[in-house]
Design a protein around this motif. Structure first.
Motif, PDB file in Angstrom:
ATOM      1  N   SER A 183       0.842  -1.196   0.000  1.00 19.34           N
ATOM      2  CA  SER A 183       0.000   0.000   0.000  1.00 19.34           C
ATOM      3  C   SER A 183       0.872   1.238   0.000  1.00 19.34           C
ATOM      4  N   ILE A 184       0.272   2.370  -0.384  1.00 21.64           N
ATOM      5  CA  ILE A 184       1.024   3.616  -0.449  1.00 21.64           C
ATOM      6  C   ILE A 184       0.089   4.788  -0.200  1.00 21.64           C
ATOM      7  N   PHE A 185       0.560   5.767   0.560  1.00 19.65           N
ATOM      8  CA  PHE A 185      -0.121   7.046   0.727  1.00 19.65           C
ATOM      9  C   PHE A 185       0.564   8.068  -0.167  1.00 19.65           C
ATOM     10  N   THR A 186      -0.199   8.825  -0.944  1.00 22.82           N
ATOM     11  CA  THR A 186       0.387   9.931  -1.713  1.00 22.82           C
ATOM     12  C   THR A 186      -0.130  11.279  -1.231  1.00 22.82           C
ATOM     13  N   SER A 187      -1.119  11.268  -0.338  1.00 21.59           N
ATOM     14  CA  SER A 187      -1.653  12.511   0.230  1.00 21.59           C
ATOM     15  C   SER A 187      -2.309  12.184   1.567  1.00 21.59           C
ATOM     16  N   ARG A 188      -2.620  13.233   2.317  1.00 23.71           N
ATOM     17  CA  ARG A 188      -3.344  13.071   3.579  1.00 23.71           C
ATOM     18  C   ARG A 188      -4.436  14.129   3.660  1.00 23.71           C
ATOM     19  N   GLY A 189      -5.597  13.711   4.142  1.00 23.54           N
ATOM     20  CA  GLY A 189      -6.691  14.645   4.352  1.00 23.54           C
ATOM     21  C   GLY A 189      -7.721  14.610   3.233  1.00 23.54           C
ATOM     22  N   VAL A 229       4.902  14.887  -6.911  1.00 24.80           N
ATOM     23  CA  VAL A 229       4.998  13.797  -7.881  1.00 24.80           C
ATOM     24  C   VAL A 229       6.349  13.099  -7.740  1.00 24.80           C
ATOM     25  N   ASP A 230       7.433  13.878  -7.601  1.00 24.67           N
ATOM     26  CA  ASP A 230       8.771  13.287  -7.485  1.00 24.67           C
ATOM     27  C   ASP A 230       8.876  12.382  -6.264  1.00 24.67           C
ATOM     28  N   SER A 231       8.295  12.815  -5.125  1.00 21.79           N
ATOM     29  CA  SER A 231       8.358  12.017  -3.902  1.00 21.79           C
ATOM     30  C   SER A 231       7.636  10.686  -4.076  1.00 21.79           C
ATOM     31  N   VAL A 232       6.458  10.722  -4.689  1.00 23.89           N
ATOM     32  CA  VAL A 232       5.688   9.494  -4.908  1.00 23.89           C
ATOM     33  C   VAL A 232       6.433   8.559  -5.853  1.00 23.89           C
ATOM     34  N   ALA A 238      -2.438  13.920  -9.989  1.00 23.63           N
ATOM     35  CA  ALA A 238      -2.689  12.494 -10.179  1.00 23.63           C
ATOM     36  C   ALA A 238      -2.268  12.043 -11.575  1.00 23.63           C
ATOM     37  N   ILE A 239      -2.654  12.820 -12.574  1.00 26.07           N
ATOM     38  CA  ILE A 239      -2.282  12.478 -13.954  1.00 26.07           C
ATOM     39  C   ILE A 239      -0.767  12.575 -14.126  1.00 26.07           C
ATOM     40  N   GLY A 240      -0.138  13.541 -13.437  1.00 23.94           N
ATOM     41  CA  GLY A 240       1.316  13.655 -13.496  1.00 23.94           C
ATOM     42  C   GLY A 240       2.012  12.405 -12.987  1.00 23.94           C
ATOM     43  N   ILE A 241       1.479  11.803 -11.908  1.00 19.53           N
ATOM     44  CA  ILE A 241       2.039  10.554 -11.387  1.00 19.53           C
ATOM     45  C   ILE A 241       1.887   9.443 -12.421  1.00 19.53           C
ATOM     46  N   PHE A 242       0.701   9.329 -13.012  1.00 22.51           N
ATOM     47  CA  PHE A 242       0.463   8.291 -14.024  1.00 22.51           C
ATOM     48  C   PHE A 242       1.398   8.466 -15.222  1.00 22.51           C
ATOM     49  N   ASN A 243       1.519   9.698 -15.683  1.00 20.06           N
ATOM     50  CA  ASN A 243       2.352   9.954 -16.868  1.00 20.06           C
ATOM     51  C   ASN A 243       3.814   9.614 -16.615  1.00 20.06           C
ATOM     52  N   GLU A 244       4.302   9.884 -15.400  1.00 16.17           N
ATOM     53  CA  GLU A 244       5.700   9.581 -15.087  1.00 16.17           C
ATOM     54  C   GLU A 244       5.933   8.078 -15.007  1.00 16.17           C
ATOM     55  N   VAL A 245       4.949   7.340 -14.502  1.00 16.76           N
ATOM     56  CA  VAL A 245       5.049   5.878 -14.491  1.00 16.76           C
ATOM     57  C   VAL A 245       5.186   5.350 -15.921  1.00 16.76           C
TER      58      VAL A 245
END
Length: 535
Positions: free
Chosen positions: A215-221, A242-245, A275-282
């Motif tokens: 599992s992974i957290f990318t945000s809180r709240g 995005v870089d941290s995730v 969110a899309i930035g994370i997907f695109n980097e993957v």
């Protein structure tokens, strides 16, 4: 304490226990305990060899049976100076049990309660004699300062962010602000556990993971104000970059062989661009991995661009919260879903090949049976592949709990949530009896899962989402709960599809699926010709 911490006698021994209720219907769900892993990382980064941290995860214990002897053995081995307990409100019954075990073995040890239930402000939790203090919300900074005070021989109650019971009331140290820079938090401590022990277990998705998962957290709240929901991480979303995730995903791929990530943010798609930035980097990095979002996405803010990007990056499963199909109740509970857009998001997800589950609740204050049926009907008419329906329970720390008068009725505390189960006569929050709500849920599942069209669509997604084996195992539980046999399934196409699914699952994984019934089915004609099931 019985000895000086961190001195000549060795490091301060800290035992973290991830709780599991003996009565929790979700006992079979096993997830990597990120909360305590973050705590461990924070302690080790701050104190290094001055602390010795160990974990006991009760969710890995046998599903049935008394876990107390196993917990006691762990505590006897580790002989902790500090015991940290983490659990949900559904685990409230275990806080006093484990705390009591710790105090019996070492009356001088310090017992701290944390996690989601601790964040509710539960008076019952505070009043437990064996619990010395409670940490609400994020615990990384609080536990580091608390341990620092112990090592320096200062009173631990000077630590901001604590509360405790004294003089028949809850007392608090100064409050602690939320952590603003999530990128600065140390990544979860994977040295604390054997990640392999969490594989081939039932996850929050309701299925076994296909690959090696975590599992992974990318945000809180969460910035929404739903009255039935918790406030563990605040009502403002704080994001990791995005870089941290991406760095954490890369580390888990390279160091631990992880290829499946379950994102458990409260609302991952609150910032669609990020969110899309994370997907695109993957995608850019060429990683062949999978994503699931079992904690739910906000359906009425989903777009075609988001769904397409998610699918390209490997998203295969997510949940979308409907909760209620009645606009009046949407407003009452401050969910404020735009239902037409939610239905559109479900259809969009199906079209892109994402296995989609809906979250629904029945039994809100003043809700009629007709309104409950409207929620069920929305699901039956939707393109969703799974649906989860829960009877409304007012948990401590929520607006619903305060508005329902539950606090005035008596402390729910340790295990008192049984008052809202289907086995009791209390009607709960709605005039519709809980027993009737449970009947509606069972009937809804039977009608939803055993539709020929829906079964066929689920099977078609098996090549890219959940395997045929996992799907067959999941549906067998549904069939059993609905009390269907093959000759009582109302949809002939569903009977044929289910028979075919079970037959193929038995061939693919005989060790897992030997119990699945496989009747003889005549595929031609008006309906199935049923023989005795194969054992």
């Amino acid at each position: 304490m019985t000895r000086e911490p961190g001195g000549a006698r060795g490091p301060l021994r800290i035992a973290l226990v991830n709780l599991r209720s003996q009565n929790d219907d979700w006992h079979q769900i096993v997830m990597v305990p990120l909360g305590v892993m973050y705590i461990s990382s924070a302690l080790k980064r701050a104190f290094g060899s001055e602390v010795d941290v160990a974990l006991f995860d009760m969710t890995l214990c046998p599903a049935r049976g008394d876990t107390a002897p196993l917990v006691r053995a762990f505590l006897q081995r580790h002989r902790p100076d500090v015991v940290g307990l983490r659990g949900f409100s559904s685990h409230a019954d275990q806080f006093p049990v484990v705390a009591g075990l710790a105090k019996k073995l070492n009356p001088e040890c310090l017992v701290i309660a944390g996690g989601p239930h601790a964040s509710t402000g539960s008076r019952g939790l505070h009043a437990e004699e064996s619990i010395d203090a409670v940490v609400a919300g994020e615990g990384e900074e609080t536990i580091v300062e608390l341990v620092g005070n112990l090592l320096a021989k200062r009173p631990f109650r000077e630590t901001p962010g604590l509360s405790w019971f004294e003089g028949n009331e809850v007392r608090k140290s100064p409050s602690r602000p939320m952590i603003q820079d999530l990128d600065d938090i140390a990544l979860p401590d994977y040295s604390l556990l054997d990640l392999n022990a969490y594989q081939r277990q039932m996850t929050m998705c309701g299925f076994l993971p296909e690959g090696k998962f975590t599992s992974i957290f990318t945000s809180r709240g969460c910035h929404y104000r739903c009255t039935y929901c918790h406030d563990n991480f605040g009502k403002r979303v704080r994001y990791r970059s995005v870089d941290s995730v991406i760095d954490e995903i890369g580390y888990l791929i390279e160091e631990h062989g992880v290829d499946e990530f379950h994102v458990i943010d409260d609302i991952f798609n609150a910032d669609r661009k990020r969110a899309i930035g994370i997907f695109n980097e993957v995608v850019r990095r060429g990683w062949k991995i999978r994503f699931a979002f079992p904690n739910g996405l906000r359906g009425d803010i989903m777009t075609e661009e988001f769904v397409a990007a998610a699918r390209e990056a490997g998203a295969y499963h997510w949940a979308i919260a409907v909760e209620t199909a009645t606009p009046r109740i949407q407003k009452l509970v401050k969910k404020h879903n735009q239902l037409d857009k939610v239905v559109e998001a479900i259809e969009m997800s199906d079209r892109h090949g994402v296995f989609t589950c809906t979250f629904n609740m029945l039994g809100f204050p003043g809700e009629t049976e007709a309104e409950m049926q409207a929620t069920i009907d929305l699901n039956l008419e939707s393109r969703a592949h799974m649906m989860a329906v829960f009877a409304v329970t007012p948990y401590e720390g929520t607006t619903l709990f305060d508005e329902s008068g539950s606090a005035e009725d008596g402390e729910l505390g340790s295990g008192g949530y049984h008052r809202f189960s289907e086995e009791v006569a209390d009607p709960g929050l709605s005039d519709v009896p809980r027993s009737r709500i449970q009947e509606l849920i069972v009937d809804a599942y039977a009608r939803f899962y055993f539709s020929g069209d829906r079964l066929q669509r689920m099977m078609e997604l098996s090549s890219s989402c959940h395997s045929l084996v996992h799907l067959a195992l999941n549906l067998e539980e549904r069939r059993w709960a609905a009390n269907y046999s093959f000759d009582t399934l109302p949809d002939a196409r569903a009977a044929r599809s289910l028979a075919d699914l079970n037959r193929r699952a038995r061939e693919l994984a005989p060790e897992l699926c030997s119990h699945l019934p496989v009747p003889g089915v005549e595929l031609a004609g008006n309906g199935p010709a049923i023989n005795r099931p194969v054992s």
